[in-house]
Write a protein that holds these residues in place. Structure first.
Motif, mmCIF file in Angstrom:
data_model
loop_
_atom_site.group_PDB
_atom_site.id
_atom_site.type_symbol
_atom_site.label_atom_id
_atom_site.label_comp_id
_atom_site.label_asym_id
_atom_site.label_seq_id
_atom_site.Cartn_x
_atom_site.Cartn_y
_atom_site.Cartn_z
ATOM 1 N N LEU A 64 0.827 -1.217 0.000
ATOM 2 C CA LEU A 64 0.000 0.000 0.000
ATOM 3 C C LEU A 64 0.857 1.261 0.000
ATOM 4 C CD1 LEU A 64 -2.853 -1.047 2.465
ATOM 5 C CD2 LEU A 64 -3.009 -0.752 -0.014
ATOM 6 N N ASN A 65 1.997 1.209 0.716
ATOM 7 C CA ASN A 65 2.915 2.360 0.687
ATOM 8 C C ASN A 65 3.490 2.556 -0.710
ATOM 9 O OD1 ASN A 65 2.854 3.548 3.212
ATOM 10 N ND2 ASN A 65 4.282 2.079 4.098
ATOM 11 N N GLY A 66 3.917 1.457 -1.349
ATOM 12 C CA GLY A 66 4.446 1.541 -2.713
ATOM 13 C C GLY A 66 3.398 2.031 -3.689
ATOM 14 N N LEU A 67 2.144 1.569 -3.503
ATOM 15 C CA LEU A 67 1.056 1.995 -4.385
ATOM 16 C C LEU A 67 0.771 3.478 -4.210
ATOM 17 C CD1 LEU A 67 -1.193 1.320 -6.385
ATOM 18 C CD2 LEU A 67 -2.626 0.642 -4.445
ATOM 19 N N ARG A 68 0.795 3.948 -2.961
ATOM 20 C CA ARG A 68 0.528 5.372 -2.699
ATOM 21 C C ARG A 68 1.562 6.267 -3.387
ATOM 22 N NH1 ARG A 68 3.059 8.440 0.623
ATOM 23 N NH2 ARG A 68 3.953 6.669 1.757
ATOM 24 N N ILE A 69 2.837 5.920 -3.238
ATOM 25 C CA ILE A 69 3.889 6.725 -3.869
ATOM 26 C C ILE A 69 3.767 6.665 -5.384
ATOM 27 C CG2 ILE A 69 6.390 6.969 -4.167
ATOM 28 C CD1 ILE A 69 6.710 5.788 -1.344
ATOM 29 N N SER A 70 3.476 5.488 -5.924
ATOM 30 C CA SER A 70 3.355 5.327 -7.381
ATOM 31 C C SER A 70 2.206 6.153 -7.932
ATOM 32 C CB SER A 70 3.158 3.842 -7.737
ATOM 33 O OG SER A 70 4.253 3.069 -7.294
ATOM 34 N N GLU A 71 1.092 6.207 -7.177
ATOM 35 C CA GLU A 71 -0.038 7.029 -7.622
ATOM 36 C C GLU A 71 0.311 8.513 -7.566
ATOM 37 O OE1 GLU A 71 -3.774 4.113 -6.403
ATOM 38 O OE2 GLU A 71 -3.081 5.632 -4.996
ATOM 39 N N GLU A 72 1.055 8.927 -6.535
ATOM 40 C CA GLU A 72 1.467 10.336 -6.441
ATOM 41 C C GLU A 72 2.375 10.728 -7.593
ATOM 42 O OE1 GLU A 72 3.313 10.632 -2.645
ATOM 43 O OE2 GLU A 72 1.423 10.568 -1.507
ATOM 44 N N LEU A 73 3.244 9.791 -8.024
ATOM 45 C CA LEU A 73 4.190 10.077 -9.104
ATOM 46 C C LEU A 73 3.658 9.676 -10.466
ATOM 47 C CD1 LEU A 73 7.495 8.831 -7.407
ATOM 48 C CD2 LEU A 73 6.621 11.159 -7.516
ATOM 49 N N ASN A 74 2.451 9.084 -10.494
ATOM 50 C CA ASN A 74 1.846 8.611 -11.749
ATOM 51 C C ASN A 74 2.779 7.611 -12.463
ATOM 52 O OD1 ASN A 74 -0.123 8.399 -13.731
ATOM 53 N ND2 ASN A 74 0.763 10.041 -14.960
ATOM 54 N N LEU A 75 3.078 6.499 -11.755
ATOM 55 C CA LEU A 75 3.930 5.430 -12.294
ATOM 56 C C LEU A 75 3.039 4.227 -12.590
ATOM 57 C CD1 LEU A 75 6.842 5.723 -9.699
ATOM 58 C CD2 LEU A 75 6.760 6.728 -11.992
ATOM 59 N N PRO A 76 2.469 4.150 -13.795
ATOM 60 C CA PRO A 76 1.478 3.104 -14.077
ATOM 61 C C PRO A 76 2.014 1.684 -13.941
ATOM 62 C CG PRO A 76 2.100 4.295 -16.077
ATOM 63 C CD PRO A 76 2.678 5.044 -14.932
ATOM 64 N N SER A 77 3.277 1.428 -14.292
ATOM 65 C CA SER A 77 3.830 0.073 -14.192
ATOM 66 C C SER A 77 3.855 -0.382 -12.734
ATOM 67 C CB SER A 77 5.240 0.032 -14.780
ATOM 68 O OG SER A 77 5.220 0.331 -16.142
ATOM 69 N N ASN A 78 4.321 0.493 -11.854
ATOM 70 C CA ASN A 78 4.340 0.159 -10.427
ATOM 71 C C ASN A 78 2.928 -0.008 -9.877
ATOM 72 O OD1 ASN A 78 7.060 0.060 -10.132
ATOM 73 N ND2 ASN A 78 7.224 1.732 -8.679
ATOM 74 N N MET A 79 2.006 0.865 -10.319
ATOM 75 C CA MET A 79 0.617 0.761 -9.860
ATOM 76 C C MET A 79 0.014 -0.576 -10.265
ATOM 77 S SD MET A 79 -0.261 4.687 -10.913
ATOM 78 C CE MET A 79 -2.034 4.481 -11.026
ATOM 79 N N ASP A 80 0.312 -1.007 -11.480
ATOM 80 C CA ASP A 80 -0.177 -2.304 -11.971
ATOM 81 C C ASP A 80 0.369 -3.431 -11.101
ATOM 82 O OD1 ASP A 80 -1.148 -4.396 -13.562
ATOM 83 O OD2 ASP A 80 0.637 -4.371 -14.825
ATOM 84 N N SER A 81 1.714 -3.435 -10.860
ATOM 85 C CA SER A 81 2.335 -4.510 -10.078
ATOM 86 C C SER A 81 1.774 -4.554 -8.660
ATOM 87 C CB SER A 81 3.853 -4.316 -10.038
ATOM 88 O OG SER A 81 4.412 -4.359 -11.324
ATOM 89 N N ALA A 82 1.712 -3.393 -7.996
ATOM 90 C CA ALA A 82 1.234 -3.358 -6.616
ATOM 91 C C ALA A 82 -0.206 -3.854 -6.512
ATOM 92 C CB ALA A 82 1.343 -1.939 -6.064
ATOM 93 N N ASN A 83 -1.063 -3.418 -7.429
ATOM 94 C CA ASN A 83 -2.468 -3.859 -7.398
ATOM 95 C C ASN A 83 -2.597 -5.354 -7.687
ATOM 96 O OD1 ASN A 83 -4.330 -1.586 -6.817
ATOM 97 N ND2 ASN A 83 -3.265 -0.627 -8.538
ATOM 98 N N ARG A 84 -1.757 -5.865 -8.612
ATOM 99 C CA ARG A 84 -1.808 -7.315 -8.909
ATOM 100 C C ARG A 84 -1.388 -8.136 -7.695
ATOM 101 N NH1 ARG A 84 1.745 -9.013 -12.050
ATOM 102 N NH2 ARG A 84 2.759 -7.091 -12.774
ATOM 103 N N TYR A 85 -0.301 -7.702 -7.019
ATOM 104 C CA TYR A 85 0.156 -8.444 -5.838
ATOM 105 C C TYR A 85 -0.889 -8.382 -4.722
ATOM 106 C CZ TYR A 85 4.727 -8.166 -8.172
ATOM 107 O OH TYR A 85 5.753 -8.254 -9.062
#
Length: 644
Positions: free
Chosen positions: A308-329
């Motif tokens: 959730l921490n990684g997803l939050r930072i990825s959403e703030e920075l608009n990093l779609p690849s990281n958002m995809d990975s975090a949500n899949r995990y």
């Protein structure tokens, strides 16, 4: 316009910051260093890097140096400062600010005709766009940097390093396109150059890149070997950032080898370093990787926190690849725990993130462009080798006459081919220009112009000043938009909708605001990001008004419906409740003055040209609408066009 505005604001901000800094006190040793550099005015980039390198991460000092260089009209120094400021904000993942600084650096380098600094700015812009996954822009900048560096006859170590940066950047683009074999070729080439130059930082980066490609190809043993090489070289370099990235990659390989406990040990060891580096993107990667490894070890509560921490930072920075990975995990973990409702929500978020990543159409287009570039390059190499072989043979034969004839023939053939090519190019440009002029005439037809001007005249005669000014403002804004859009191949959907809104407002005044006009769009469509051919809707709206609604009594209605039904396409529907095509044809036959409409034919041809560029087809379907009693209820035009 935006670039010049930013440049002005940038200068004002730097001046204000430096004035404040002067009041607080810039260190005396740095002021002396800046003054000596500006007085010496060194010609090469390496001098700035050697002198100012230790201060490059201090934005206040860099802004002071830029201001002093600007005041002294020392352009190379200002360019260096802008570049370092851009890199600083890029490392902080503040991409918009980084791009603005780097764009100013490139503009100044181009204006001053400084090839070294221009190569640097091009490469740094390529790296910034690559980080944003803007593949085409990144490729353009890296290729231009490579071409410019190869045009320098006697390059020094600095230019060779920048040439290698461009090669490495192109390799990274291949990797993003999942062309791992080709990416490895570029990385190996870059690695050999870095070894020859003694560039430790470049060697570490290339070892890491090759390892990532091998891991993607399933060669985990090879990947681990290259990561170990990266660690070995980094011992001499001493870079914390390179150490974190390398060990992060090793942990990723170990996790794929079902060695989650060993991967966890590495990730927990590098986490404090990652937190202290002020690189939120790198920290987000470590958080997501930690969460994945912990979930594999069934330590779900800890895993959820890191993910959730990684997803939050990825959403703030608009990093779609990281958002995809975090949500899949998170989805996989919630499924394992039996929390199916939560799992569904994470799955939906993962799908939404994947949609943000470059679609297959863009990837295929860019990959075809890269492949074509590689083919052209190899052809050039073959041609060069052929010419060299011919020269050797001519020297051996000592036949100057044959050499002269051959050279003349080569020039003649080249000239003929060039003339043929130019003729073809001119014909193509003439055809496009003719089509643009025809489009403009169809948009600005006399009937519409005369009606609009007559309406303005009527307001003036009736002394309705506010209505006259209001109508004239809308009319002038519409004319300006049509003239601007007529020279563009494609424009954002938002601008097209703004143009038709103006057109309908003006036409509606003639109809005493009887026409009910509205646009209905699917919420997931962002009209500012979707691009379509310019001025394609107005001919259909004009048809609906002229043939469908002008002769209709009672309610008059036009709707534009915008839908995303298929990937890579957008569907535009223009629907009216007019008298229908059959009745319109009857009325047309009875008219003494028959108006010939060519706007739709021109639009068809423009859509055909637009679709041909992207190797996709378009469709136009015109349907008659009927009510429950079988009576005509209007007309519907359905456009299905490829998007960019």
């Amino acid at each position: 316009m935006r670039k010049h505005l930013f440049k002005t604001l940038l200068h004002i901000c730097i001046a204000a910051i430096c004035t404040q800094a002067a009041a607080q006190g810039i260190p005396k040793d740095f002021r002396q260093l800046a003054d000596s550099l500006i007085r010496a005015r060194p010609a090469n980039y390496s001098a700035y890097k050697t002198a100012l390198g230790p201060y490059s991460q201090d934005t206040l000092l860099m802004q002071y140096f830029v201001r002093e260089a600007e005041i002294a009209a020392f352009t190379p120094g200002a360019i260096y400062g802008y570049t370092q400021l851009g890199l600083h904000f890029q490392n902080l993942s503040q991409n918009d600010r980084a791009l603005d600084y780097l764009a100013v650096a490139l503009e100044k380098a181009t204006e001053s005709n400084n090839r070294e600094l221009r190569i640097v700015a091009l490469n740094r812009l390529g790296m910034a766009y690559r980080k944003m996954e803007a593949i085409k822009s990144a490729l353009d900048y890296h290729q231009e940097a490579l071409s410019l560096s190869e045009s320098i006859a006697d390059p020094g170590d600095f230019v060779l390093r920048e040439r290698n940066t461009a090669i490495n950047g192109i390799g990274n683009i291949y990797r993003m396109l999942e062309q791992y074999g080709l990416a490895i070729e570029y990385f190996q080439r870059s690695l050999e150059n870095d070894q020859a130059l003694g560039n430790l930082e470049g060697q570490v980066a290339n070892y890491q890149n090759i390892a990532e490609c091998l891991e993607a190809l399933g060669d985990l043993t090879g990947a681990m070997s290259y990561y170990e090489d990266a660690l070995r070289v980094n011992k001499s370099l001493g870079s914390d950032r390179s150490d974190v990235i390398t060990r992060y990659g090793m942990a990723h390989v170990l996790a794929h080898e079902e060695k989650a406990a060993e991967a966890l040990e590495i990730l927990e060891a590098i986490l404090p370093k990652a937190r202290s580096m002020r690189d939120p993107e790198l920290l987000a990667n470590v958080y997501v990787q930690l969460g994945w490894v912990l979930s594999r070890l069934k330590r779900y509560d800890e895993a959820r926190g890191y993910l959730l921490n990684g997803l939050r930072i990825s959403e703030e920075l608009n990093l779609p690849s990281n958002m995809d990975s975090a949500n899949r995990y998170l989805h996989d973990m919630e499924m394992a725990l039996g929390n199916y409702q939560a799992a569904i929500e994470f799955y939906k978020a993962s799908v939404a993130a994947r949609r943000m990543i470059s679609n297959d159409l863009n990837r295929r287009y860019v990959y075809e462009m890269i492949s074509k570039s590689e083919v052209d390059k190899r052809k050039d190499q073959i041609e060069i080798l052929s010419k060299e072989n011919e020269i050797v043979k001519l020297r051996l034969r000592r036949n100057r006459t044959t050499l002269l004839v051959g050279a003349l023939m080569l020039v003649l053939i080249t000239l003929i081919l060039y003339i043929l090519y130019r003729q073809y190019q001119l014909n193509s440009e003439k055809k496009v220009l003719t089509l643009e002029q025809a489009m403009l005439r169809s948009q600005m037809n006399p009937h519409f112009l005369f009606n609009s001007l007559n309406s303005i005249k009527l307001y003036i005669i009736n002394n309705e000043q506010k209505n006259a000014v209001h109508y004239l403002n809308k009319f002038s804004k519409l004319v300006r938009k049509i003239l601007e859009a007529s020279s563009l191949k494609e424009i954002p959907l938002a601008e097209e909708l703004e143009t038709v809104e103006l057109y309908m407002n003006i036409e509606n005044i003639r109809f005493n605001n009887e026409i009910d006009f509205a646009v209905e769009m699917d919420p997931e469509i962002n009209p500012s990001l979707v691009k379509i051919p310019s001025l394609i809707l107005q001919p259909f709206l004009e048809n609906a008004i002229w043939h469908g609604l002008s002769s209709k009594e009672g309610e008059k209605r036009i709707r534009i419906l915008i839908r995303q039904e298929d990937s890579g396409y957008i569907t535009l529907v223009i629907r009216d409740n007019g008298i229908g095509r059959a009745e319109a044809d009857k009325l047309k036959q009875r008219r003494v003055l028959k108006r010939k409409s060519v706007g739709i034919d021109i639009t068809r041809e423009r859509l055909a040209n637009f679709s041909r560029d992207y190797q996709y087809n378009y469709t136009i379907e015109i349907r008659d609408l009927f009510d429950a009693d079988g009576k005509s209820a209007g007309t519907e035009v359905i456009l299905k066009i490829p998007t960019i």
